[in-house]
Enzyme design. Structure first.
Site, PDB file in Angstrom:
ATOM      1  CG  ASP A  81      -1.658   1.254   1.461  1.00 30.13           C
ATOM      2  OD1 ASP A  81      -1.870   1.988   0.464  1.00 30.13           O
ATOM      3  OD2 ASP A  81      -2.047   1.525   2.616  1.00 30.13           O
ATOM      4  CG  ASP A  92      -1.404   1.598  -3.634  1.00 30.32           C
ATOM      5  OD1 ASP A  92      -0.199   1.484  -3.916  1.00 30.32           O
ATOM      6  OD2 ASP A  92      -1.822   2.165  -2.594  1.00 30.32           O
ATOM      7  CG  ASP A 133      -6.602 -13.128 -13.594  1.00 29.02           C
ATOM      8  OD1 ASP A 133      -7.361 -13.862 -14.247  1.00 29.02           O
ATOM      9  OD2 ASP A 133      -6.046 -13.463 -12.543  1.00 29.02           O
ATOM     10  CG  ASP A 173     -10.977 -16.484 -13.494  1.00 32.54           C
ATOM     11  OD1 ASP A 173     -10.203 -16.813 -12.589  1.00 32.54           O
ATOM     12  OD2 ASP A 173     -12.222 -16.404 -13.347  1.00 32.54           O
ATOM     13  CD  GLU A 195      -8.656 -20.824 -12.444  1.00 36.24           C
ATOM     14  OE1 GLU A 195      -8.513 -20.993 -11.229  1.00 36.24           O
ATOM     15  OE2 GLU A 195      -9.593 -20.142 -12.912  1.00 36.24           O
ATOM     16  CG  HIS A 242      -5.528 -15.925  -6.220  1.00 36.63           C
ATOM     17  ND1 HIS A 242      -4.974 -16.558  -7.312  1.00 36.63           N
ATOM     18  CD2 HIS A 242      -6.828 -15.729  -6.532  1.00 36.63           C
ATOM     19  CE1 HIS A 242      -5.897 -16.722  -8.233  1.00 36.63           C
ATOM     20  NE2 HIS A 242      -7.036 -16.230  -7.793  1.00 36.63           N
ATOM     21  CG  ASP A 243      -8.016 -19.374  -6.429  1.00 37.18           C
ATOM     22  OD1 ASP A 243      -8.552 -18.397  -5.869  1.00 37.18           O
ATOM     23  OD2 ASP A 243      -8.042 -19.542  -7.663  1.00 37.18           O
TER      24      ASP A 243
HETATM   25  C1  GLC Z   1     -10.732 -18.511 -10.489  1.00 32.60           C
HETATM   26  C2  GLC Z   1      -9.932 -17.553  -9.618  1.00 32.60           C
HETATM   27  C3  GLC Z   1     -10.629 -17.421  -8.312  1.00 32.60           C
HETATM   28  C4  GLC Z   1     -12.009 -16.855  -8.549  1.00 32.60           C
HETATM   29  C5  GLC Z   1     -12.789 -17.716  -9.535  1.00 32.60           C
HETATM   30  C6  GLC Z   1     -14.001 -17.002 -10.045  1.00 32.60           C
HETATM   31  O1  GLC Z   1     -10.718 -19.793  -9.989  1.00 32.60           O
HETATM   32  O2  GLC Z   1      -8.606 -17.987  -9.498  1.00 32.60           O
HETATM   33  O3  GLC Z   1      -9.918 -16.605  -7.408  1.00 32.60           O
HETATM   34  O4  GLC Z   1     -12.705 -16.764  -7.350  1.00 32.60           O
HETATM   35  O5  GLC Z   1     -12.020 -18.037 -10.666  1.00 32.60           O
HETATM   36  O6  GLC Z   1     -13.630 -15.967 -10.895  1.00 32.60           O
END
Ligand code: GLC
Length: 561
Positions: free
Chosen positions: A30, A38, A107, A208, A262, A334-335
Site C-alpha cells: 500500500d 495499490d 488476468d 480465468d 485456468e 491466491h486460491d
Molecule cells: C478462479 C480464480 C478465483 C475466482 C474464480 C471465479 O478460480 O482464481 O480466485 O474466485 O475463478 O472468478
C-alpha cells in the site's frame, strides 16, 4: 519489451525461460496509506522483483470491481480500479517493469462479469444490444429453477432478477453473472479487450476458468450429485470451447504474448488439447492436481498429506507433456492455503520452504511464485469464523455448519481457506509489517516480526536468498530448461528423488518431506561422492557408502558432469 506484433510477428516463446511472479494486488504493498495495496506500491517494489530475477508479473485482476470476489467480479474490462491508482499508475508500472526487463500479464476474467458491470445492468432491463449478453432463463413449467446446477460459491447457480423477471446463471457468486459466450457480440467484446491491453504493451493473459465459457445447448440437468459443483461436467469443456479459443487466437496471434489457461479438473490429456499440436490455442495450463497432495479438489477435510500421490502427479505431468506441450510449475497461488503449512512444516519453515522450492522449480516448465511464498509466509489462523472474508469460505462454512460442530468448522476454515494466502505481504518487522502506514484491510499474520523481507534480505541463509540463488541457477543451467526427467524411488513415502539429464550433465534432487530424521540410501547409478553439492538446506550428516541420515525436510541437489 514485447517481442513485436503484427501479421509477420514470430513468436519467441519467451515464457519458456521465464519465472513468473504472481501479485494479488490488494495485499502486495500500500503506497497511498488507505490500507489497501495499490499499483504505486508495486512500482516501489519493482527493484525488489528484479532482485528476485523474475521475468514477468501476473497480476490478479486490477479492474474496477465491487470486490464480491476480490476483483474476479469485473465492472469494467478497459480500466484500472481507482483503488489501485487507476490507469496512470498502471502505465507507470507497465513502463517501469518493461524498463527492468519484466513483462506484465493480466488476468482475463470473461466467464462472468460483476452484476454491477453496465452490460449486466442494461441486460436486466432487456436493452439491446446487451439483452442476450448473459444467460437468462424462465423457471421450469412447475416453477422450479431452470436446471439443477450448483453455484461454486453461493447455493444454486440461478438467481431471480426482479427487473428482468427471469433467472440468470451464476456459476460463482450471485454477484458474478455468467456471460453468454454463444452471443457473437460477447466474443467480439472479448477480442476488443484483448487488443486493448496488448496494444498498450501488456505481454499476455492468465485466462480465468476459461474452460467454463461454453455452456451446453439446452443447459441440461446434471445427472448426478457433486458437492457444491453439480453441473461442472455439463459446463466444463463445453461444446464450442475450442472454437471460441481459436477465435480469440485470431487476435492473440498478432502479438508475442503468452496465454495461460485456468481449467479446473484438467488432466494431461485434456491439457494437450489446448497446448499441444502445431498451432495451440493456449501456451500453458494450470495443473490443479499438484495442489491435491493433501486434499481432493478443494476438500481438505480428511486427506492427510500423501507424498506418493503428489509425486505421481508431478511425474505424470512431466512425462505426459514432454516434447508435446509446456508445463506450468507452481505450489502456491491466491486460491490455496500457504504451502509450507500444507506440504512442509511451520516448525521447519525455512528448511521445508527451501526443499519445496527446489522440488518444483528444478522440474521442466515455467515456475510461478506467489507473493510471500519466497519469504515463507504461512497460514493465518483466525480465532473466529466471522473474521474471515472470502465468499467461497463463507459458503463452505454455512454448509458445513449444518452437519459439523462449530469448532470443527473453524479448524477446517483455518486449514483450507483462501484468505490464508491473501494476508498483507510482510515487508518489515515494523508496524503493519511495512505493508501500509495504517491498519490494513485484512489481518497481518503475527509472525511478521521474524518472517519479513527486510529480515530475510539481511540473512544470507534465508529462504528469500535461497529463491534468488535457485532462480539464477535455473536460468543459467540448460539441464533445467531442456533436460529429461526421471523419478527415482517413486514408492518412497519419505523422499522425493528425481534426476534431470541433458547431454553429459545430470542434476539429482534429493528431498525429504518428513519431519523426522530418515535414513537415505542413494539409488543405483549415482555415486554422491562424485557429484558437486550445489544446494542444501541443513548442516549435513556425513555420507557413508552412498547413504546418510537425512535431517527433517532435508534437501540436497547434486550436479554430475
Ligand atoms: C478462479 C480464480 C478465483 C475466482 C474464480 C471465479 O478460480 O482464481 O480466485 O474466485 O475463478 O472468478
Amino acid at each position: 519489451m514485447s517481442g513485436g506484433k503484427g501479421k509477420d510477428m514470430e513468436k519467441t516463446f519467451w515464457y519458456k525461460d521465464a519465472v513468473i511472479y504472481q501479485i494479488w494486488p490488494r495485499s502486495f504493498k500500500d503506497a497511498d496509506g488507505d490500507g489497501v495495496g495499490d499499483l504505486m506500491g508495486v512500482y516501489e517494489k519493482l527493484d525488489y522483483l528484479k532482485s528476485l530475477h523474475v521475468d514477468a508479473i501476473w497480476f490478479s485482476p486490477l479492474y474496477p470491481s465491487p470486490n464480491a470476489d476480490f476483483g474476479y467480479d469485473v465492472a469494467d474490462y478497459m480500466d484500472i480500479s481507482a483503488e489501485y491508482g487507476g490507469m496512470a499508475a498502471f502505465k507507470k508500472v507497465l513502463d517501469g517493469a518493461h524498463e527492468r526487463g519484466i513483462r506484465v500479464i493480466m488476468d482475463l476474467v470473461v466467464n462472468h462479469t460483476s452484476d454491477e458491470h453496465p452490460w449486466f445492468q442494461a441486460s436486466r432491463r432487456g436493452e439491446e444490444p446487451y439483452k442476450d449478453y448473459y444467460i437468462w432463463r424462465k423457471p421450469k413449467k412447475d416453477g422450479t429453477l431452470p436446471n439443477n446446477w450448483d453455484s461454486m460459491f453461493e447455493g444454486k447457480a440461478w438467481q431471480y432478477d426482479e427487473v428482468r423477471k427471469a433467472y440468470y446463471l451464476h456459476i460463482f457468486a450471485i454477484k458474478q453473472p455468467d456471460l453468454n459466450m454463444d452471443n457473437p457480440r460477447v466474443r467480439a467484446e472479448v477480442k476488443k479487450i484483448l487488443r486493448f491491453w496488448l496494444d498498450m504493451g501488456v505481454d499476455g493473459f492468465r485466462e480465468d476458468v476459461i474452460t467454463y465459457i461454453s455452456k451446453p445447448k439446452g443447459l441440461p440437468d446434471a445427472p448426478f450429485y457433486m458437492p457444491m459443483a453439480r453441473g461442472i461436467f455439463q459446463y466444463n469443456n463445453g461444446p464450442h470451447l475450442h472454437e471460441y479459443l481459436n477465435e480469440f487466437r485470431t487476435v492473440l496471434d498478432d502479438y508475442d504474448c503468452v496465454t495461460i489457461g485456468e481449467a479446473p479438473l484438467i488432466t494431461t490429456k485434456r491439457a494437450l488439447d489446448f497446448i499441444g499440436g502445431k498451432h495451440p490455442e493456449l501456451d500453458m495450463m494450470i495443473p490443479f492436481q499438484c495442489m491435491e497432495g493433501d486434499c481432493f479438489l478443494q476438500d481438505y477435510s480428511h486427506h492427510p498429506f500423501c507424498l506418493v500421490k503428489l509425486k505421481t502427479i508431478w511425474q505424470h505431468w512431466q512425462k505426459a507433456l514432454r516434447g508435446k506441450g509446456w508445463n506450468l510449475l507452481y505450489i502456491e497461488n491466491h486460491d490455496h492455503p500457504r504451502v509450507i503449512s500444507r506440504y512442509g512444516s511451520e516448525r521447519y519453515r525455512t528448511e521445508s520452504g527451501k526443499m519445496l522450492a527446489a522440488c518444483y522449480m528444478l522440474q521442466q516448465g515455467t515456475p510461478f511464485i506467489y507473493q510471500g511464498q519466497e519469504i515463507g509466509m504461512t497460514n493465518l489462523r483466525l480465532p473466529r469464523l466471522d473474521m474471515y472474508v472470502d465468499v467461497m469460505l463463507k459458503n463452505n462454512c454455512r454448509i458445513a455448519s449444518k452437519i459439523l460442530p462449530q469448532s470443527l468448522v473453524l479448524k477446517l476454515a483455518q486449514n483450507s481457506c483462501r484468505d490464508s494466502a491473501r494476508t498483507p505481504m510482510q515487508w518489515t518487522g515494523g508496524p503493519w509489517a511495512g505493508f501500509s502506514e495504517t491498519r490494513p484491510w485484512f489481518y497481518v499474520n503475527e509472525n511478521y516480526h521474524s518472517v519479513n523481507v527486510e529480515a530475510e534480505e539481511a540473512d544470507p541463509d534465508s529462504l528469500l536468498n535461497f529463491y534468488r540463488e535457485l532462480i539464477a541457477f535455473r536460468k543459467s543451467e540448460p539441464v533445467i530448461l531442456r533436460g529429461s526427467y526421471t523419478e527415482l524411488l517413486p514408492q518412497s513415502p519419505n523422499f522425493y528423488v528425481y534426476c534431470r539429464e541433458y547431454e553429459s550433465r545430470k542434476i539429482l534432487v534429493i528431498a525429504s518431506l518428513v519431519a523426522k530424521e530418515t535414513y537415505f540410501t542413494c539409488p543405483e547409478g549415482f555415486n554422491l561422492a562424485d557429484g558437486e553439492l550445489i544446494f542444501k538446506n541443513h548442516d549435513l550428516n556425513v555420507c557413508v557408502n552412498n547413504a546418510f541420515t537425512a535431517r527433517p525436510y532435508e534437501l540436497r541437489v547434486y550436479l554430475f558432469e
